[in-house]
Design a protein around this motif. Structure first.
Motif, PDB file in Angstrom:
ATOM      1  N   ALA A 242       0.832  -1.197   0.000  1.00  0.00           N
ATOM      2  CA  ALA A 242       0.000   0.000   0.000  1.00  0.00           C
ATOM      3  C   ALA A 242       0.868   1.249   0.000  1.00  0.00           C
ATOM      4  O   ALA A 242       1.887   1.308   0.678  1.00  0.00           O
ATOM      5  CB  ALA A 242      -0.904  -0.004   1.233  1.00  0.00           C
TER       6      ALA A 242
ATOM      7  N   THR B  87       0.641   4.550   1.350  1.00  0.00           N
ATOM      8  CA  THR B  87      -0.118   5.404   2.256  1.00  0.00           C
ATOM      9  C   THR B  87       0.420   6.827   2.279  1.00  0.00           C
ATOM     10  O   THR B  87      -0.197   7.703   2.878  1.00  0.00           O
ATOM     11  CB  THR B  87      -0.077   4.847   3.684  1.00  0.00           C
ATOM     12  OG1 THR B  87       1.271   4.913   4.172  1.00  0.00           O
ATOM     13  CG2 THR B  87      -0.559   3.399   3.718  1.00  0.00           C
TER      14      THR B  87
ATOM     15  N   ASP C 218       3.075   2.669   5.399  1.00  0.00           N
ATOM     16  CA  ASP C 218       3.306   1.530   4.504  1.00  0.00           C
ATOM     17  C   ASP C 218       3.747   0.291   5.283  1.00  0.00           C
ATOM     18  O   ASP C 218       3.294  -0.827   5.017  1.00  0.00           O
ATOM     19  CB  ASP C 218       4.368   1.884   3.467  1.00  0.00           C
ATOM     20  CG  ASP C 218       3.888   2.899   2.444  1.00  0.00           C
ATOM     21  OD1 ASP C 218       2.699   3.283   2.501  1.00  0.00           O
ATOM     22  OD2 ASP C 218       4.705   3.316   1.592  1.00  0.00           O
TER      23      ASP C 218
END
Length: 202
Positions: A82, A84, A90
């Motif tokens: 991800a 973020t 992350d």
């Protein structure tokens, strides 16, 4: 064909990857329930609705069957790192995913494979290496993003520091044999990992 035969469902013959996945699913579930000592070719064949010979042809020894089953069991839901917007976000997303998907493997490794390790002369670290294989660590892209954002000095990213977050979460799993509380993941990141990565105090 009699009316009885006509009403009987026809079992479709499985082949190739489909059959192998069914066999490994069965072997993995047998390991989870009964451990290495309770893993048998007959039991796996019965779970997969096939014959002992079909299992034996693919994995001629019990350690080979157990090894393949654990690697298969660890190949759970895929993870897409991800983004973020922050290194901590992350890493938190990755650790949360690992906490959800890897705890069952950790429990099996710690409590169900004693006989396997004794028979093969191996340990948890060898099994971990087999599961990971040649795949780059899932954290690599996270650290690359952090360097690009200016959050992380590449000189701080030693191999030990790189793996520390996951080593600590795995240790918690093995000690408790259950998922790690979110508060513990937060503490691992905020009190240990992030200060080492960024050079800033928690």
């Amino acid at each position: 064909m009699s009316l009885v035969d006509a009403d009987r469902p026809v079992r479709r013959r499985r082949r190739g990857e489909e059959l192998e996945a069914a066999l490994l699913d069965a072997a993995w579930e047998a390991l989870v329930e009964h451990g290495y000592d309770g893993l048998t070719y007959e039991g796996v064949a019965a779970r997969a609705a096939t014959s002992r010979a079909v299992v034996y042809r693919r994995w001629p020894t019990k350690p080979e069957l157990a090894h393949a089953a654990v690697v298969h069991g660890a190949a759970s839901e895929p993870f897409e790192p991800a983004d973020t917007g922050t290194l901590r976000g992350d890493l938190h997303a990755l650790l949360t995913w690992a906490n959800r998907t890897r705890v069952r493997v950790a429990i099996v490794g710690a409590t169900r494979l004693g006989g396997y390790f004794t028979e093969t002369g191996t340990g948890l670290v060898d099994l971990r290496d087999a599961v990971v294989g040649d795949r780059a660590p899932r954290s690599d892209v996270i650290y690359q993003r952090a360097v690009a954002r200016g959050e992380l000095d590449l000189a701080r990213l030693t191999p030990r520091v790189r793996s520390l977050a996951f080593d600590l979460v795995r240790a918690e799993m093995l000690m408790s044999l259950k998922p790690v509380p979110v508060a513990t993941i937060d503490a691992i990141l905020d009190e240990v990992v992030m200060p080492l990565l960024t050079g800033l105090s928690a």
